[in-house]
Structure formats: structure tokens, C-alpha cells
Design an enzyme around this catalytic site. Structure first.
Site, PDB file in Angstrom:
ATOM      1  N   HIS A  21       6.005  -4.337   1.814  1.00 22.63           N
ATOM      2  CA  HIS A  21       4.985  -4.651   0.797  1.00 22.63           C
ATOM      3  C   HIS A  21       5.471  -4.419  -0.626  1.00 22.63           C
ATOM      4  CE1 HIS A  21       1.383  -4.353   3.808  1.00 22.63           C
ATOM      5  NE2 HIS A  21       2.383  -5.066   4.278  1.00 22.63           N
ATOM      6  N   GLU A  24      -5.639 -13.907   1.658  1.00 20.91           N
ATOM      7  CA  GLU A  24      -6.559 -14.401   0.633  1.00 20.91           C
ATOM      8  C   GLU A  24      -5.856 -15.274  -0.396  1.00 20.91           C
ATOM      9  OE1 GLU A  24      -9.435 -10.407   0.538  1.00 20.91           O
ATOM     10  OE2 GLU A  24      -8.391 -11.061  -1.283  1.00 20.91           O
ATOM     11  N   GLN A  40      11.627  -5.620   4.493  1.00 20.27           N
ATOM     12  CA  GLN A  40      11.164  -6.679   3.590  1.00 20.27           C
ATOM     13  C   GLN A  40      11.737  -6.557   2.183  1.00 20.27           C
ATOM     14  OE1 GLN A  40       6.870  -6.394   3.653  1.00 20.27           O
ATOM     15  NE2 GLN A  40       6.769  -6.548   5.877  1.00 20.27           N
ATOM     16  N   TYR A  71      -9.981  -6.693  -6.586  1.00 16.78           N
ATOM     17  CA  TYR A  71      -9.917  -7.634  -5.473  1.00 16.78           C
ATOM     18  C   TYR A  71     -10.084  -6.960  -4.111  1.00 16.78           C
ATOM     19  CZ  TYR A  71      -9.304 -11.117  -8.933  1.00 16.78           C
ATOM     20  OH  TYR A  71      -9.565 -11.947 -10.002  1.00 16.78           O
ATOM     21  N   TYR A 128      -3.830  -3.010  12.726  1.00 17.10           N
ATOM     22  CA  TYR A 128      -2.908  -3.621  13.669  1.00 17.10           C
ATOM     23  C   TYR A 128      -3.056  -3.050  15.078  1.00 17.10           C
ATOM     24  CZ  TYR A 128      -0.378  -5.902   9.863  1.00 17.10           C
ATOM     25  OH  TYR A 128      -0.037  -6.704   8.805  1.00 17.10           O
TER      26      TYR A 128
END
Length: 381
Positions: free
Chosen positions: A158, A252, A94, A262, A273
């Protein structure tokens, strides 16, 4: 391709909702929506894993490709050679070259700001740099790294990386938890799993919520995030809204306020997972900001824009979110800060929508990660 054959192909796509081998300016599909018929037009093609798009004042588009390239795309769909001067990136999984935005004074100083996975001896970290863009000469000059996470673990997941300038000229930067280090999202001594706020020169604004607090990184704006890949300012209030990926469930949308927690990974709707077990201690706690909405199962949101244009009056004031796993565009209708409804668009196309931007023409532009397209939504007549 003869005109009749191309027309037949486009009509077939419009009926069946299939991606097309079309040319810039072609209508790939006409889809239904609450605002009536919507045409999906190909603006450009041939990009490799496009991640972010910014409009230049002359109508051209600056696009990042995750492998580490920037390109200039003309309004008629011509894609430039790579822009020179981009720093080395850690292009793995990513990771890579990620968001890009114009500086607040771009018309004067031609500065852009971009985020990327910066390689380090220990691994890599999300970093932010600014540079002067010579769009005609296809080069960056005066590249300055302004910020980097204080930890650089290995792995390729991430990175967060959305950039948003506040109305006061400060820059919000979203930072992922780097997947295997999720507990750091609750640690104020770490940049992992945070939204940070810096000045345009990289310095720390003195009114950041944790300035002067022992053991806390002064750049932190909010914490307890997993992987924020959508961020935008509310057009009326100027408040920062974000969305983030959950694991199995728990994507979210948040009103992202100074100093607030949060929840990740302690308070979440997500599940592991492999085992499917619930993560954390529940989905609510008094000291944790609840999401405005959440998606279970996950849609894998990426890119976000409030719509303020005139082309689609029924959409004005809506929040648009791209979906990777969901392969669609989600429209959220709002009542103040309350999510009042949801409409799922473009599912017929089955494309991974990486970024969503409103263009200067009042139309919506999408980056299709699946096939390397820039797409434009127009009223269907």
C-alpha cells in the site's frame, strides 16, 4: 519464425484470446467492444514488472520497472539499458520504483518527477523526487527528493504513488495506508492514507485545505484513503479523479476534493480478508464523500486515463481503468460527474493491466504487468 508460422500464431491468438510470443508491431488479438473491433498491438516486450509510462515529446516512452529501473522505449519497441542515477529503492512486495511524469516545463528544463519506496532505518516510505533526464545519455542528474511520508513503517504493501500535475502547476501525490496502519488514514497528523498536494519545488501551497490547522500536516489535500493507484485530471473541469483498492470489495472511484474525508477505514464497502466481516461502521455517513462508483467484488484497479482522442470517437469522454485482479481494462462512460455505464474489455487476454495512458497519437497504451509488455489499442477496421 517464418512469416506464415507467425501469421498462424497471431490468428490463433486473435481467435482464442491468448497471450502471444510476438514481436513489436504484431497484433496479439482483435477483440470486440462497443466501439467496434479493437486491435491489441504489442509495442514492446521484455520489461520487468513495469509500473508507469510517460511519453517524451519525440515519441519515445519513459517506463519505470518496480525493481528500481527506468528505461527509454523507442516507438518501434527497442528497450534501452537502464537509466543511470535512479536513487536506491525499497523493492519488496508491492514496493519499488513507481510512478513517473514529465514536469510542466519539461520542454525547457527536461525535469521529470517520480515516486518510489524510499528505504529508511525504520522501514520505508513513499517519496517523490525530481531530476533532469538526459534521454540520449540514459542518465538522471540533479536528483532532488521533494517529499516523503512522515512515517516509515515496515512491510511491503500500500504505497499509493500516482502523480498528477494540476492545471495550476501543483503536484498531487497519492499515499497508501501501508496496510497494517489503516487507522492512520483518518489522522490528519499522518501522511498515511492521504492525497497530498505540493508545489513543483516541494513546498506547501498556501491554499491547501489544512494549512494553519493545529495537528494537521499542511501537505494534505484529502484523507480517508486506502491505496490510491489511479489518478487523473478531468479534461473539462480540471478536477482530480482517483480510484483506490478496497480489501474484499469496495474498490472506489472518487472525485477527490480539497479537505474531504473519503471514509477509510470507518466508512467502506469492504470486508476483512480472513473473516469476511464488514469493516467500519457502514457504507455511508453525512461527513464522508461517497464514491462515484464502487466494485464489489474487487477488480484491483491500477492506472487511469480520460480518453480525449479521435481514434475511437465512441470512447471520447470515457474514463479507462486498468484491473490487476480483474485482468482487464474497464471503460466507464460518464454523464458529467455521474458514472453512466461500464464496459469490460480485454478479458480474453487475461493480463494484469498496471497503467493506462493516452498517447500523443490519440491511441490508448497499456502496461501489462503479467508479461512485461507495452500494448497499444487501435481501431480494428
Amino acid at each position: 519464425m517464418p512469416a506464415i508460422s507467425r501469421l498462424a500464431l497471431v490468428l490463433t491468438v486473435a481467435v482464442l484470446g491468448l497471450p502471444a510470443a510476438a514481436a513489436p508491431g504484431d497484433t496479439l488479438a482483435t477483440v470486440r467492444s462497443a466501439a467496434g473491433a479493437v486491435k491489441v498491438v504489442e509495442v514492446a516486450a521484455g520489461l520487468e514488472t513495469p509500473w508507469s509510462l510517460a511519453f517524451l515529446p519525440d515519441g519515445r516512452m519513459l517506463v519505470t520497472e518496480r525493481p528500481g529501473r527506468m528505461r527509454i522505449v523507442s516507438p518501434d519497441g527497442q528497450v534501452s539499458a537502464p537509466v543511470a542515477g535512479v536513487p536506491a529503492v525499497h523493492a519488496r512486495s508491492q514496493a519499488g520504483l513507481l510512478d513517473v511524469v514529465l514536469g510542466p516545463d519539461f520542454a525547457r528544463d527536461r525535469r521529470i518527477y517520480f515516486s518510489y519506496a524510499e528505504p529508511t532505518p525504520g522501514g520505508a516510505r513513499t517519496a517523490v523526487a525530481r531530476a533532469v533526464l538526459d534521454a540520449d545519455g540514459l542518465r538522471l542528474t540533479g536528483v532532488e527528493r521533494l517529499f516523503a511520508q512522515n512515517e516509515d513503517p515496515g512491510g511491503g504493501a500500500h504505497w499509493g504513488s500516482r502523480l498528477v500535475f494540476g492545471r495550476d502547476g501543483t503536484l498531487f501525490v497519492t499515499l497508501g495506508d501501508r496496510y497494517s496502519y489503516r487507522d492512520q488514514a483518518q489522522d490528519l497528523g499522518s501522511h498515511l492514507g492521504k492525497v497530498v498536494r505540493i508545489a513543483a519545488d516541494g513546498s506547501v501551497p498556501p491554499d491547501n485545505p489544512f494549512v494553519g490547522r493545529a495537528g494537521a500536516m499542511p501537505e494534505i489535500w484529502s484523507y480517508g484513503h486506502r491505496n490510491v493507484q489511479g489518478a487523473a485530471l478531468h479534461p473539462q473541469s480540471g478536477a482530480l479523479w482517483t480510484h483506490e483498492h478496497g480489501p474484499q470489495g469496495g474498490d472506489e472511484v472518487n472525485l477527490t476534493l480539497a479537505g474531504r474525508n473519503y471514509g477509510w477505514p470507518v466508512i467502506t464497502y469492504g470486508r476483512e480478508y480472513i473473516t469476511g466481516f464488514r469493516i467500519g461502521e457502514g457504507s455511508a455517513r453525512a461527513d464522508v464523500e461517497p464514491p462515484l462508483t464502487q466494485w464489489t467484488p474487487s477488480i484491483a484497479p491500477s492506472g487511469m486515463a480520460f480518453y480525449t482522442g479521435d481514434a475511437f470517437p465512441q470512447w471520447r469522454g470515457s474514463l479507462f481503468v486498468g484491473a490487476l485482479r480483474g485482468s482487464m481494462l474497464v471503460r466507464l462512460s460518464l454523464d458529467g460527474n455521474r458514472i453512466a455505464g461500464e464496459e469490460r474489455l480485454l478479458r480474453e487476454l487475461g493480463q494484469r493491466i498496471r497503467d493506462v495512458r493516452q498517447g500523443p497519437d490519440g491511441l490508448l497504451y497499456l502496461l501489462d504487468e503479467s508479461d512485461g509488455h507495452i500494448l497499444r489499442l487501435e481501431p480494428g477496421g
